[in-house]
Design an enzyme around this catalytic site. Structure first.
Site, PDB file in Angstrom:
ATOM      1  N   SER A   1       0.622  -1.182  -0.001  1.00  0.00           N
ATOM      2  CA  SER A   1      -0.170  -0.188   0.118  1.00  0.00           C
ATOM      3  C   SER A   1       1.218   1.614  -0.309  1.00  0.00           C
ATOM      4  O   SER A   1       2.068   1.719   0.595  1.00  0.00           O
ATOM      5  CB  SER A   1      -0.851   0.034   1.537  1.00  0.00           C
ATOM      6  OG  SER A   1      -1.350   1.387   1.840  1.00  0.00           O
TER       7      SER A   1
ATOM      8  N   ASP B   1      -5.528   3.128  -1.623  1.00  0.00           N
ATOM      9  CA  ASP B   1      -5.663   3.168  -0.117  1.00  0.00           C
ATOM     10  C   ASP B   1      -6.716   4.804  -0.473  1.00  0.00           C
ATOM     11  O   ASP B   1      -6.327   6.042  -0.217  1.00  0.00           O
ATOM     12  CB  ASP B   1      -5.469   3.304   1.238  1.00  0.00           C
ATOM     13  CG  ASP B   1      -5.300   1.551   1.826  1.00  0.00           C
ATOM     14  OD1 ASP B   1      -6.149   1.188   1.248  1.00  0.00           O
ATOM     15  OD2 ASP B   1      -4.027   2.307   1.621  1.00  0.00           O
TER      16      ASP B   1
ATOM     17  N   MET C   1     -12.625   3.570   0.076  1.00  0.00           N
ATOM     18  CA  MET C   1     -12.974   3.517   2.073  1.00  0.00           C
ATOM     19  C   MET C   1     -13.572   5.196   2.080  1.00  0.00           C
ATOM     20  O   MET C   1     -13.616   5.962   2.290  1.00  0.00           O
ATOM     21  CB  MET C   1     -11.455   4.089   2.454  1.00  0.00           C
ATOM     22  CG  MET C   1     -11.607   2.654   2.780  1.00  0.00           C
ATOM     23  SD  MET C   1      -9.624   2.536   3.647  1.00  0.00           S
ATOM     24  CE  MET C   1      -8.331   2.990   2.771  1.00  0.00           C
TER      25      MET C   1
ATOM     26  N   HIS D   1      -8.939  -0.133  -3.904  1.00  0.00           N
ATOM     27  CA  HIS D   1      -9.759  -0.326  -1.568  1.00  0.00           C
ATOM     28  C   HIS D   1      -9.945   1.330  -1.847  1.00  0.00           C
ATOM     29  O   HIS D   1      -9.528   2.356  -1.524  1.00  0.00           O
ATOM     30  CB  HIS D   1      -8.496  -0.832  -0.945  1.00  0.00           C
ATOM     31  CG  HIS D   1      -9.183  -1.022   0.333  1.00  0.00           C
ATOM     32  ND1 HIS D   1      -8.867  -1.046   1.216  1.00  0.00           N
ATOM     33  CD2 HIS D   1     -10.198  -0.666   1.251  1.00  0.00           C
ATOM     34  CE1 HIS D   1      -9.166  -1.217   2.284  1.00  0.00           C
ATOM     35  NE2 HIS D   1     -10.145  -0.809   1.900  1.00  0.00           N
TER      36      HIS D   1
ATOM     37  N   MET E   1      -9.495   7.491   0.476  1.00  0.00           N
ATOM     38  CA  MET E   1     -10.798   7.473   2.217  1.00  0.00           C
ATOM     39  C   MET E   1     -11.342   8.928   2.054  1.00  0.00           C
ATOM     40  O   MET E   1     -10.520   9.530   1.491  1.00  0.00           O
ATOM     41  CB  MET E   1      -9.168   7.773   3.469  1.00  0.00           C
ATOM     42  CG  MET E   1      -9.010   6.302   2.945  1.00  0.00           C
ATOM     43  SD  MET E   1      -7.471   6.394   4.749  1.00  0.00           S
ATOM     44  CE  MET E   1      -6.633   4.771   5.072  1.00  0.00           C
TER      45      MET E   1
ATOM     46  N   ASP F   1      -5.679  -7.134   4.664  1.00  0.00           N
ATOM     47  CA  ASP F   1      -4.831  -6.050   4.893  1.00  0.00           C
ATOM     48  C   ASP F   1      -5.259  -4.914   6.801  1.00  0.00           C
ATOM     49  O   ASP F   1      -6.266  -5.242   6.123  1.00  0.00           O
ATOM     50  CB  ASP F   1      -6.127  -4.705   3.887  1.00  0.00           C
ATOM     51  CG  ASP F   1      -5.379  -3.498   3.984  1.00  0.00           C
ATOM     52  OD1 ASP F   1      -4.506  -3.141   4.194  1.00  0.00           O
ATOM     53  OD2 ASP F   1      -6.685  -2.342   3.292  1.00  0.00           O
TER      54      ASP F   1
ATOM     55  N   HIS G   1      -1.582  -1.508  -4.784  1.00  0.00           N
ATOM     56  CA  HIS G   1      -2.442  -1.464  -3.435  1.00  0.00           C
ATOM     57  C   HIS G   1      -2.433   0.569  -3.129  1.00  0.00           C
ATOM     58  O   HIS G   1      -2.077   1.457  -3.152  1.00  0.00           O
ATOM     59  CB  HIS G   1      -2.188  -1.481  -2.271  1.00  0.00           C
ATOM     60  CG  HIS G   1      -3.345  -1.704  -1.168  1.00  0.00           C
ATOM     61  ND1 HIS G   1      -4.107  -3.274  -1.655  1.00  0.00           N
ATOM     62  CD2 HIS G   1      -3.827  -1.343  -0.384  1.00  0.00           C
ATOM     63  CE1 HIS G   1      -5.816  -2.608  -0.736  1.00  0.00           C
ATOM     64  NE2 HIS G   1      -5.135  -1.298   0.182  1.00  0.00           N
TER      65      HIS G   1
ATOM     66  N   MET H   1     -10.382  -7.201   6.168  1.00  0.00           N
ATOM     67  CA  MET H   1      -9.683  -5.905   6.724  1.00  0.00           C
ATOM     68  C   MET H   1      -9.330  -6.606   9.038  1.00  0.00           C
ATOM     69  O   MET H   1      -9.852  -7.276   9.044  1.00  0.00           O
ATOM     70  CB  MET H   1     -10.563  -5.076   6.929  1.00  0.00           C
ATOM     71  CG  MET H   1     -10.694  -4.462   5.674  1.00  0.00           C
ATOM     72  SD  MET H   1      -9.406  -3.413   5.436  1.00  0.00           S
ATOM     73  CE  MET H   1      -8.612  -2.387   5.933  1.00  0.00           C
TER      74      MET H   1
HETATM   75  C1  DX5 Z   1      -5.896   0.769   6.451  1.00  0.00           C
HETATM   76  C2  DX5 Z   1      -5.695   0.338   4.626  1.00  0.00           C
HETATM   77  C3  DX5 Z   1      -4.302  -0.251   4.730  1.00  0.00           C
HETATM   78  C4  DX5 Z   1      -3.285   0.348   5.196  1.00  0.00           C
HETATM   79  C5  DX5 Z   1      -2.059  -1.056   5.372  1.00  0.00           C
HETATM   80  O1  DX5 Z   1      -7.227   1.555   5.674  1.00  0.00           O
HETATM   81  O2  DX5 Z   1      -6.649  -0.117   4.245  1.00  0.00           O
HETATM   82  O3  DX5 Z   1      -3.921  -1.032   3.037  1.00  0.00           O
HETATM   83  O4  DX5 Z   1      -2.459   1.008   4.141  1.00  0.00           O
HETATM   84  O5  DX5 Z   1      -1.307  -0.242   6.433  1.00  0.00           O
HETATM   85  P1  DX5 Z   1      -0.721  -1.192   7.238  1.00  0.00           P
HETATM   86  O6  DX5 Z   1       0.325  -2.227   6.679  1.00  0.00           O
HETATM   87  O7  DX5 Z   1       0.027   0.171   7.827  1.00  0.00           O
HETATM   88  O8  DX5 Z   1      -1.336  -1.667   8.041  1.00  0.00           O
HETATM   89 ZN    ZN Z   2      -6.192  -0.910   1.937  1.00  0.00          ZN
END
Ligand code: DX5
Ligand code: ZN
Length: 219
Positions: A8, A34, A67, A65, A36, A178, A32, A140
């Site tokens: 990520s 993320d 969110m 991903h 948000m 994840d 990946h 998750m």
């Molecule tokens: C959290 C994300 C993850 C995160 C993983 O909301 O979906 O993908 O970036 O990061 P680490 O490996 O630091 O938990």
């Molecule tokens: Zn993620």
């Protein structure tokens, strides 16, 4: 199927993102991303101005991903910027009153692999009805919203139970884990049936992304 590593970029160096993307493009299997929105999760990350230039230089598959609430509003835009795998949260569909099966089908119609994500407090039984419609499920192992959290131990038994159900209902469906993934838990996750491991902090804060990605493979 061989374990795939999906770093990520949330923990990457955003002032030198190209450098990190080039490393991932060389040694990772999937990248990946993320996304948000500050509403579905209590944090805001990045969107198209960051993703589009990454898509231009990356040759490895991109896994976004989402969110965000109302993820379907952006499916076409993610498809047209070259995303290969697109996942949304079951919690988002529930909150918006949309049918997860329809969202998964819409993603597939746009030529992307369709993924369904769920937080650690979602009973697995709530996910089972959608296994047959998903190309991948994202379990998750921390609460979505922040990188750098500790792996939640109950995720091991959840992964094992989910794997059993996937084998019965849709063996083609891949399992992605994840959150809080490190070289010290990756072998166990692989042995319990994970196909894809997402790792942010362990890869980028190690100072040695290449070495950490190799270690996550636990070959
Ligand atoms: C959290 C994300 C993850 C995160 C993983 O909301 O979906 O993908 O970036 O990061 P680490 O490996 O630091 O938990
Ligand atoms: Zn993620």
């Amino acid at each position: 199927m061989q374990l795939q590593i999906a770093p990520s970029i949330l923990a990457a160096d955003f002032l030198n993102l190209e450098k990190d993307i080039r490393i991932l493009d060389e040694v990772a299997d999937i990248i990946h991303l993320d996304v948000m929105d500050g509403t579905l999760v209590p944090n805001i990350s990045f969107g198209f101005p960051v993703i589009e230039p990454i898509a231009k230089i990356a040759s490895k598959p991109l896994d976004a991903h989402l969110m965000i609430v109302h993820p379907e509003k952006y499916f076409e835009r993610f498809a047209s910027c070259g995303i290969d795998m697109l996942s949304f949260h079951l919690e988002a569909a529930r909150r918006d009153g949309t049918d997860p099966c329809e969202l998964l089908a819409a993603i597939r119609r746009l030529g992307m692999k369709a993924g369904l994500v769920f937080n650690p407090d979602i009973p697995l039984e709530n996910v089972y009805p959608y296994i047959g419609s998903a190309d991948y499920l994202v379990l998750m192992s921390v609460y979505a919203g922040f990188g750098g959290q500790s792996f939640i131990e109950e995720s091991y038994s959840r992964l094992a139970a989910l794997k059993r159900e996937v084998s019965l209902r849709n063996p083609q469906c891949l399992l992605e884990v994840d959150g809080g993934v490190t070289p010290s838990n990756s072998a166990r996750l692989r042995s319990l049936g994970a196909d894809i491991l997402v790792a942010g902090s362990s890869v980028f804060l190690s100072g040695d992304p290449r070495g950490t990605i190799a270690a996550l493979r636990c070959d």
